[in-house]
Design an enzyme around this catalytic site. Structure first.
Site, PDB file in Angstrom:
ATOM      1  N   TYR A 187       7.280   0.045  -4.503  1.00 30.26           N
ATOM      2  CA  TYR A 187       6.972   0.414  -5.891  1.00 30.26           C
ATOM      3  C   TYR A 187       8.227   1.012  -6.528  1.00 30.26           C
ATOM      4  O   TYR A 187       8.298   2.211  -6.789  1.00 30.26           O
ATOM      5  CB  TYR A 187       5.818   1.426  -5.951  1.00 30.26           C
ATOM      6  CG  TYR A 187       4.490   0.896  -5.455  1.00 30.26           C
ATOM      7  CD1 TYR A 187       4.125  -0.437  -5.641  1.00 30.26           C
ATOM      8  CD2 TYR A 187       3.588   1.734  -4.803  1.00 30.26           C
ATOM      9  CE1 TYR A 187       2.904  -0.923  -5.186  1.00 30.26           C
ATOM     10  CE2 TYR A 187       2.360   1.265  -4.351  1.00 30.26           C
ATOM     11  CZ  TYR A 187       2.028  -0.070  -4.541  1.00 30.26           C
ATOM     12  OH  TYR A 187       0.817  -0.542  -4.100  1.00 30.26           O
TER      13      TYR A 187
ATOM     14  N   ASP B 288       0.297  11.520  -7.072  1.00 31.25           N
ATOM     15  CA  ASP B 288      -0.148  11.597  -5.679  1.00 31.25           C
ATOM     16  C   ASP B 288       0.998  12.002  -4.742  1.00 31.25           C
ATOM     17  O   ASP B 288       0.815  12.753  -3.787  1.00 31.25           O
ATOM     18  CB  ASP B 288      -0.667  10.243  -5.167  1.00 31.25           C
ATOM     19  CG  ASP B 288      -1.504   9.460  -6.160  1.00 31.25           C
ATOM     20  OD1 ASP B 288      -1.282   9.600  -7.377  1.00 31.25           O
ATOM     21  OD2 ASP B 288      -2.361   8.683  -5.717  1.00 31.25           O
TER      22      ASP B 288
ATOM     23  N   ASP C  17       3.337   8.626   1.103  1.00 30.57           N
ATOM     24  CA  ASP C  17       2.006   9.008   1.598  1.00 30.57           C
ATOM     25  C   ASP C  17       2.056   9.437   3.067  1.00 30.57           C
ATOM     26  O   ASP C  17       1.284  10.284   3.499  1.00 30.57           O
ATOM     27  CB  ASP C  17       1.023   7.824   1.502  1.00 30.57           C
ATOM     28  CG  ASP C  17       0.587   7.528   0.079  1.00 30.57           C
ATOM     29  OD1 ASP C  17       0.715   8.422  -0.786  1.00 30.57           O
ATOM     30  OD2 ASP C  17       0.109   6.411  -0.179  1.00 30.57           O
TER      31      ASP C  17
ATOM     32  N   HIS D 256       7.512   6.440  -5.204  1.00 34.69           N
ATOM     33  CA  HIS D 256       6.298   6.579  -4.396  1.00 34.69           C
ATOM     34  C   HIS D 256       6.401   5.786  -3.090  1.00 34.69           C
ATOM     35  O   HIS D 256       6.037   6.276  -2.022  1.00 34.69           O
ATOM     36  CB  HIS D 256       5.070   6.145  -5.191  1.00 34.69           C
ATOM     37  CG  HIS D 256       3.787   6.580  -4.557  1.00 34.69           C
ATOM     38  ND1 HIS D 256       3.451   7.910  -4.422  1.00 34.69           N
ATOM     39  CD2 HIS D 256       2.781   5.881  -3.986  1.00 34.69           C
ATOM     40  CE1 HIS D 256       2.280   8.007  -3.795  1.00 34.69           C
ATOM     41  NE2 HIS D 256       1.858   6.794  -3.524  1.00 34.69           N
ATOM     42  N   LYS D 257       6.882   4.572  -3.199  1.00 40.31           N
ATOM     43  CA  LYS D 257       7.137   3.730  -2.022  1.00 40.31           C
ATOM     44  C   LYS D 257       8.295   2.798  -2.361  1.00 40.31           C
ATOM     45  O   LYS D 257       8.557   2.524  -3.536  1.00 40.31           O
ATOM     46  CB  LYS D 257       5.924   2.838  -1.679  1.00 40.31           C
ATOM     47  CG  LYS D 257       4.636   3.557  -1.345  1.00 40.31           C
ATOM     48  CD  LYS D 257       3.510   2.540  -1.046  1.00 40.31           C
ATOM     49  CE  LYS D 257       2.181   3.262  -0.876  1.00 40.31           C
ATOM     50  NZ  LYS D 257       1.074   2.313  -0.607  1.00 40.31           N
TER      51      LYS D 257
ATOM     52  N   ARG E  46      -8.350  12.278  -9.593  1.00 42.32           N
ATOM     53  CA  ARG E  46      -7.778  12.667  -8.295  1.00 42.32           C
ATOM     54  C   ARG E  46      -6.261  12.798  -8.342  1.00 42.32           C
ATOM     55  O   ARG E  46      -5.692  13.629  -7.617  1.00 42.32           O
ATOM     56  CB  ARG E  46      -8.208  11.703  -7.180  1.00 42.32           C
ATOM     57  CG  ARG E  46      -7.753  12.215  -5.817  1.00 42.32           C
ATOM     58  CD  ARG E  46      -8.552  11.678  -4.664  1.00 42.32           C
ATOM     59  NE  ARG E  46      -8.295  10.308  -4.337  1.00 42.32           N
ATOM     60  CZ  ARG E  46      -9.239   9.371  -4.202  1.00 42.32           C
ATOM     61  NH1 ARG E  46     -10.511   9.664  -4.398  1.00 42.32           N
ATOM     62  NH2 ARG E  46      -8.930   8.135  -3.880  1.00 42.32           N
TER      63      ARG E  46
ATOM     64  N   TYR F 180      -2.848   9.396   5.679  1.00 43.55           N
ATOM     65  CA  TYR F 180      -2.792  10.765   5.138  1.00 43.55           C
ATOM     66  C   TYR F 180      -4.123  11.509   5.032  1.00 43.55           C
ATOM     67  O   TYR F 180      -4.124  12.733   5.099  1.00 43.55           O
ATOM     68  CB  TYR F 180      -2.074  10.764   3.778  1.00 43.55           C
ATOM     69  CG  TYR F 180      -2.806  10.023   2.689  1.00 43.55           C
ATOM     70  CD1 TYR F 180      -3.787  10.650   1.924  1.00 43.55           C
ATOM     71  CD2 TYR F 180      -2.521   8.688   2.413  1.00 43.55           C
ATOM     72  CE1 TYR F 180      -4.464   9.974   0.928  1.00 43.55           C
ATOM     73  CE2 TYR F 180      -3.200   8.004   1.418  1.00 43.55           C
ATOM     74  CZ  TYR F 180      -4.169   8.644   0.673  1.00 43.55           C
ATOM     75  OH  TYR F 180      -4.837   7.974  -0.308  1.00 43.55           O
TER      76      TYR F 180
ATOM     77  N   TRP G 145      -4.404  15.936  -6.830  1.00 41.93           N
ATOM     78  CA  TRP G 145      -3.279  15.948  -5.875  1.00 41.93           C
ATOM     79  C   TRP G 145      -2.157  16.860  -6.376  1.00 41.93           C
ATOM     80  O   TRP G 145      -1.560  17.622  -5.615  1.00 41.93           O
ATOM     81  CB  TRP G 145      -2.699  14.548  -5.706  1.00 41.93           C
ATOM     82  CG  TRP G 145      -3.487  13.522  -4.952  1.00 41.93           C
ATOM     83  CD1 TRP G 145      -3.718  12.229  -5.348  1.00 41.93           C
ATOM     84  CD2 TRP G 145      -4.105  13.628  -3.656  1.00 41.93           C
ATOM     85  NE1 TRP G 145      -4.445  11.553  -4.409  1.00 41.93           N
ATOM     86  CE2 TRP G 145      -4.690  12.382  -3.354  1.00 41.93           C
ATOM     87  CE3 TRP G 145      -4.216  14.680  -2.735  1.00 41.93           C
ATOM     88  CZ2 TRP G 145      -5.382  12.147  -2.169  1.00 41.93           C
ATOM     89  CZ3 TRP G 145      -4.913  14.448  -1.546  1.00 41.93           C
ATOM     90  CH2 TRP G 145      -5.476  13.193  -1.275  1.00 41.93           C
TER      91      TRP G 145
END
Length: 414
Positions: free
Chosen positions: A173, A180, A125, A169-170, A254, A75, A258
């Protein structure tokens, strides 16, 4: 000596002076041009171009932008290439377009498959670089880009969700929503919908995009500070998750960056009459107010762990600082925030240039003090503690910082 002779001598002297003055100006101008041409990156350009040309010098092929050793679908490259796209639009310089085009040429096979991408991992991502393909397909109309885009859009359909509809997120996960992920997935989702989806399907998709922000505001917002936690575990099973709330323990700079970028970039594609638009703008306002409260009063920057400015080991971090500045100045330019917010944005921008930018003798520009990476869970296990965030690797010229810096620079240069 008669009057006419004196007059001639005066004119001659004046003429010589003018000639010498012009000659000196020409010499100084040509020596300045020579010194600029001797530099890899000319210092008389705006910061946006200086940083972009520096990135192209460091990473001659755009797939290298994440310090990659071989072409890989990641990304960070997409953020720098978003900046390159806007620079190309502004300047018309073909080198910026070629740099973007090369990414698509190297990463997408002729049959539309994406190098190193695995749909079944459902890693949000990996949607972000789809923005590069949306741009390239619009410009080049290559069938391979359309096929790759359709594959990425399929990921959205299958992405696992919480019971109320937030994207995990994934897949590895489970039940986890990270700030993010809003940037990684939502601008692509909105942009794809804008370009390819019509009627009721488009309305449903836009509603779904806005839902992601509504859910984050509901589940990850700290009402006391207005800041948002890095992540939330719906199952409350993770070691990093609070057993009552499911929230991770800290406000990572961060992650907040994001989230802000996700909001301002999604608004580029969300229809003007969409009912969720006003809500997103209200989220930007409360978000920015919270961010300004934790801005360093002296240098204008932001910390790796946002609310712990004086704590041992905490540091002013480049990627978050660049992201916050971009979110603020773009929001002012687009009318999402009043003009008074430009002051905080400018203070942050000046702070980056003064404290985090260094320029080499050949003109190449560096952005220093970038957190290389941070996350939660995984192996070895990342526990989201203060000690964890401040001990992650720090490096220079991470695309997660240089990209937002170029984007912020372009907004200031408007």
């Amino acid at each position: 000596m008669n009057f006419i002779k004196i007059k001639v001598l005066v004119f001659a002297a004046l003429g010589a002076g003018i000639f010498l003055g012009n000659a000196q100006t020409a010499v100084s101008k040509s020596s300045e041009e020579n010194s600029q041409s001797a530099k890899v990156v000319p210092t008389n350009l705006k910061w946006s171009e200086r940083m972009m040309l520096s990135e192209m010098q460091r990473f001659p092929e755009s797939w290298m932008l994440d310090f990659s050793k071989s072409p890989k679908w990641t990304y960070p490259a997409a953020i720098v290439l978003d900046a390159s796209e806007k620079l190309y639009t502004k300047t018309g310089k073909k080198e910026y377009y070629d740099y973007i085009s090369d990414f698509g040429a190297k990463l997408i096979n002729e049959d539309g498959t994406i190098i190193s991408y695995e749909l079944e991992k459902y890693n949000i991502d990996l949607l972000n670089s789809g923005n590069v393909l949306l741009y390239l397909y619009e410009k080049e109309k290559k069938e391979k880009y359309l096929k790759a885009l359709q594959t990425l859009r399929l990921q959205i359909d299958g992405q696992p969700r919480t019971k109320d509809g937030s994207f995990w997120h994934k897949k590895v996960y489970p039940h986890q929503v990270w700030l993010d992920g809003l940037y990684m997935g939502m601008p692509f989702y909105a942009h794809y919908t804008h370009d390819f989806t019509k009627g009721e399907d488009a309305k449903k998709a836009y509603d779904d995009v806005v839902l992601q922000f509504d859910e984050v505001q509901k589940n990850l917002l700290d009402k006391k500070t207005g800041l948002l936690y890095h992540a939330w575990d719906e199952s409350k099973e993770q070691a990093w998750a609070d057993k009552k709330t499911g929230l991770s323990p800290n406000f990572w700079g961060r992650a907040m960056g994001w989230y802000g970028m996700a909001m301002v970039d999604v608004l580029d594609f969300l229809p003007k009459d969409h009912p969720g638009r006003a809500r997103l703008i209200s989220y930007i306002k409360s978000y920015t107010d919270a961010v300004i409260k934790v801005q360093d009063k002296d240098n204008g920057l932001w910390y790796q762990v946002l609310d712990k400015a004086g704590a041992k080991g905490n540091y002013t971090e480049a990627t978050a600082s660049a992201m916050f500045v971009y979110v603020m100045i773009k929001s002012v330019n687009e009318g999402y925030l009043p003009k008074s917010y430009k002051k905080a944005a400018k203070k942050g921008y000046d702070g980056i240039i003064k404290n985090l930018i260094s320029v080499e003798a050949n003109g190449v520009v560096n952005l220093n003090k970038c957190c290389a990476v941070a996350g939660l869970g995984g192996k070895p296990y990342r526990d989201g503690s203060y000690e964890y965030y401040i001990n992650e690797a720090i490096r220079s010229n991470d695309g997660k910082g240089t990209g937002p810096f170029i984007l912020a620079s372009l907004e200031f240069e408007k």
